[in-house]
Motif scaffolding. Structure first.
Motif, PDB file in Angstrom:
ATOM      1  N   ASN A   1       0.816  -1.216   0.000  1.00 12.33           N
ATOM      2  CA  ASN A   1       0.000   0.000   0.000  1.00 12.33           C
ATOM      3  C   ASN A   1       0.848   1.265   0.000  1.00 12.33           C
ATOM      4  OD1 ASN A   1      -2.612  -0.896  -0.228  1.00 12.33           O
ATOM      5  ND2 ASN A   1      -3.001  -0.989   1.966  1.00 12.33           N
ATOM      6  N   THR A   2       2.083   1.159  -0.454  1.00 11.66           N
ATOM      7  CA  THR A   2       2.991   2.300  -0.391  1.00 11.66           C
ATOM      8  C   THR A   2       3.075   3.057  -1.707  1.00 11.66           C
ATOM      9  OG1 THR A   2       4.308   1.132   1.270  1.00 11.66           O
ATOM     10  CG2 THR A   2       5.357   2.989   0.211  1.00 11.66           C
ATOM     11  N   GLY A   3       2.685   2.422  -2.806  1.00 12.59           N
ATOM     12  CA  GLY A   3       2.826   3.060  -4.106  1.00 12.59           C
ATOM     13  C   GLY A   3       1.619   3.873  -4.511  1.00 12.59           C
ATOM     14  N   PRO A   4       1.637   4.408  -5.717  1.00  9.11           N
ATOM     15  CA  PRO A   4       0.512   5.212  -6.207  1.00  9.11           C
ATOM     16  C   PRO A   4      -0.768   4.396  -6.365  1.00  9.11           C
ATOM     17  CG  PRO A   4       2.125   4.807  -7.949  1.00  9.11           C
ATOM     18  CD  PRO A   4       2.754   4.354  -6.671  1.00  9.11           C
ATOM     19  N   ALA A   5      -0.627   3.095  -6.558  1.00  8.21           N
ATOM     20  CA  ALA A   5      -1.787   2.198  -6.633  1.00  8.21           C
ATOM     21  C   ALA A   5      -1.468   0.954  -5.823  1.00  8.21           C
ATOM     22  CB  ALA A   5      -2.084   1.823  -8.082  1.00  8.21           C
ATOM     23  N   PRO A   6      -2.449   0.369  -5.160  1.00  8.68           N
ATOM     24  CA  PRO A   6      -2.185  -0.832  -4.358  1.00  8.68           C
ATOM     25  C   PRO A   6      -1.641  -1.963  -5.225  1.00  8.68           C
ATOM     26  CG  PRO A   6      -4.358   0.068  -3.862  1.00  8.68           C
ATOM     27  CD  PRO A   6      -3.856   0.779  -5.074  1.00  8.68           C
ATOM     28  N   LEU A   7      -0.687  -2.704  -4.668  1.00  7.55           N
ATOM     29  CA  LEU A   7      -0.137  -3.864  -5.338  1.00  7.55           C
ATOM     30  C   LEU A   7      -0.725  -5.131  -4.730  1.00  7.55           C
ATOM     31  CD1 LEU A   7       3.618  -2.793  -5.467  1.00  7.55           C
ATOM     32  CD2 LEU A   7       1.948  -2.657  -7.318  1.00  7.55           C
ATOM     33  N   LYS A   8      -0.779  -6.190  -5.512  1.00  3.19           N
ATOM     34  CA  LYS A   8      -1.276  -7.473  -5.043  1.00  3.19           C
ATOM     35  C   LYS A   8      -0.141  -8.484  -5.041  1.00  3.19           C
ATOM     36  CE  LYS A   8      -5.482  -6.162  -4.395  1.00  3.19           C
ATOM     37  NZ  LYS A   8      -6.074  -6.142  -3.041  1.00  3.19           N
ATOM     38  N   ALA A   9      -0.204  -9.410  -4.089  1.00  2.00           N
ATOM     39  CA  ALA A   9       0.878 -10.372  -3.931  1.00  2.00           C
ATOM     40  C   ALA A   9       0.326 -11.772  -3.767  1.00  2.00           C
ATOM     41  CB  ALA A   9       1.750 -10.001  -2.731  1.00  2.00           C
ATOM     42  N   LEU A  10       1.160 -12.744  -4.101  1.00  4.74           N
ATOM     43  CA  LEU A  10       0.816 -14.156  -3.993  1.00  4.74           C
ATOM     44  C   LEU A  10       1.879 -14.867  -3.174  1.00  4.74           C
ATOM     45  CD1 LEU A  10      -0.835 -16.707  -5.016  1.00  4.74           C
ATOM     46  CD2 LEU A  10       0.904 -16.842  -6.830  1.00  4.74           C
ATOM     47  N   SER A  11       1.439 -15.609  -2.155  1.00  2.00           N
ATOM     48  CA  SER A  11       2.324 -16.474  -1.382  1.00  2.00           C
ATOM     49  C   SER A  11       2.177 -17.888  -1.901  1.00  2.00           C
ATOM     50  CB  SER A  11       1.953 -16.409   0.106  1.00  2.00           C
ATOM     51  OG  SER A  11       2.598 -17.441   0.829  1.00  2.00           O
ATOM     52  N   VAL A  12       3.297 -18.522  -2.231  1.00  5.89           N
ATOM     53  CA  VAL A  12       3.287 -19.895  -2.727  1.00  5.89           C
ATOM     54  C   VAL A  12       3.843 -20.800  -1.642  1.00  5.89           C
ATOM     55  CG1 VAL A  12       4.092 -21.475  -4.520  1.00  5.89           C
ATOM     56  CG2 VAL A  12       3.599 -19.084  -5.089  1.00  5.89           C
TER      57      VAL A  12
END
Length: 387
Positions: free
Chosen positions: A138-149
């Motif tokens: 949530n630090t950038g200009p748009a929220p990023l999404k992440a995947l845990s494998v």
């Protein structure tokens, strides 16, 4: 209950991987990808990138030294372990670099404490309850999404932002599908568990769609990496993925060109190659970070292994990298240069590399990265010019 939130139900309705990606993940900013591979157990950096040009290396390592004739040459000082052939190929075209003396900010030789510090991003053990990569979402200009494998979401991705999680395996049989349906009904009114459970079913269905409903064996490093890459390249897929590789705690019978560690490095090499293959054209917009909690002692021990140490090799790979030499300074292996007369001395805080990648590759604001992602890290200045 509707079938559409079960894995088979989603597939049976003909929902495409594209739509599943839209359901499961918000739009990724800029199309750039980051993969973090945590090598758990304390990976021996002096075998990952053996400093065969340092006259003290062979003396300290004895029977487990990588011979200069076997090392895959990077420059006059460093090579790569012979099991890292794919990584070496990438290095030759400017798509892989090493930081040969990187470490966490505190001198810790406990696996649990060192992994906590590596993943929480603070300057001290248990200095943060969330992971630095979760805070970065949530630090950038748009929220990023992440995947845990993997079976569990690692600390690096735990925090207030929910990351998707995928644990590869044989899939669900009919009985398990019925149980999933019952649990979804049970959790339907729960504000916390309901969305989390539905999200997990969506991710599993997306995995089935992307892999043609073929179960992925978690022991097959290349196939697992290709599947991870398919998540990243799905329309509106995640920007970030985290994988963990274990088995690097080589106290005894480590081996040299072949043996215990060589087998784990081959798995690492297959993982990187699988990511490159699976990402296809997106590889040019990708950075892969390979990092471990600490290195091993400089001297071989009496059981032809190595004890917990300090600095290790951090690896960067990806088509987004700029061509360059080693990252950070090399302290050498002379006795006077060893940390506490036993370990490779650290010259680079791992957070410096993490910061550089987050800012220059993912486009995050440097001030916010310093304040929110890596608090109390003024001494760890971002490495610039990596991408």
């Amino acid at each position: 209950m509707s079938k559409q939130l079960t894995r088979r139900g989603l597939l049976a309705t003909g929902i495409s991987a594209s739509l599943l990606g839209s359901v499961a993940f918000a739009a990724a900013a800029g199309g750039r990808k980051l993969v973090v591979i945590v090598a758990r157990g304390g990976m021996d950096g002096l075998s990952v990138s053996p400093p065969v040009g340092d006259p003290n290396y062979a003396v300290l390592r004895g029977a487990i030294a990588i011979p200069a004739s076997a090392a895959l040459k990077l420059d006059e000082t460093f090579g790569l372990h012979p099991k890292l052939a794919n990584l070496h190929r990438l290095a030759r075209v400017g798509q892989a670099r090493i930081a040969p003396a990187a470490a966490i900010p505190a001198r810790i030789r406990s696996h649990f404490d060192a992994q906590d510090l590596l993943e929480n991003g603070a300057s001290r053990v248990y200095g943060a309850s969330s992971g630095w990569l979760n805070r970065a979402l949530n630090t950038g200009p748009a929220p990023l999404k992440a995947l845990s494998v993997g079976a569990q979401t690692p600390l690096i991705l735990r925090g207030p932002v929910q990351a998707q999680s995928w644990s590869p395996g044989r899939g669900l049989d009919e009985q398990a599908e019925r149980l999933a349906s019952m649990l979804q009904d049970l959790y339907a009114g729960d504000a916390l568990l309901g969305p989390a459970f539905a999200s997990g079913l969506q991710t599993e269905a997306m995995a089935d769609a992307l892999n043609g409903a073929t179960p992925i064996d978690a022991r097959n490093a290349g196939a697992l990496a290709v599947s991870t890459a398919r998540f990243l390249t799905a329309p509106q897929g995640p920007s970030i993925a985290v994988l963990s590789l274990g088995g690097f705690d080589t106290h005894a019978r480590q081996g040299a060109v072949d043996g215990q560690l060589a087998g784990r490095l081959q798995v690492l090499d297959e993982t990187i190659a699988g990511l490159e293959s699976g990402l296809g054209a997106t590889w040019k917009d990708t950075v892969v970070i390979v990092v471990t909690e600490f290195g091993r002692t400089a001297r071989v021990n009496g059981t032809l292994g190595l004890d917990h140490g300090t600095a290790s090799t951090l690896v960067l790979a990806g088509g987004a990298l700029k061509r360059g030499g080693i990252i950070g300074d090399w302290p050498g292996l002379a006795e006077r240069s060893l940390f506490e007369n036993r370990d490779l001395a650290p010259t680079l805080d791992v957070r410096s590399v993490f910061k550089g990648v987050l800012v220059e590759h993912l486009g995050l604001d440097a001030a916010r990265v310093n304040a929110a992602v890596f608090p109390d890290s003024a001494g760890a200045r971002a490495v610039t010019g990596l991408v």
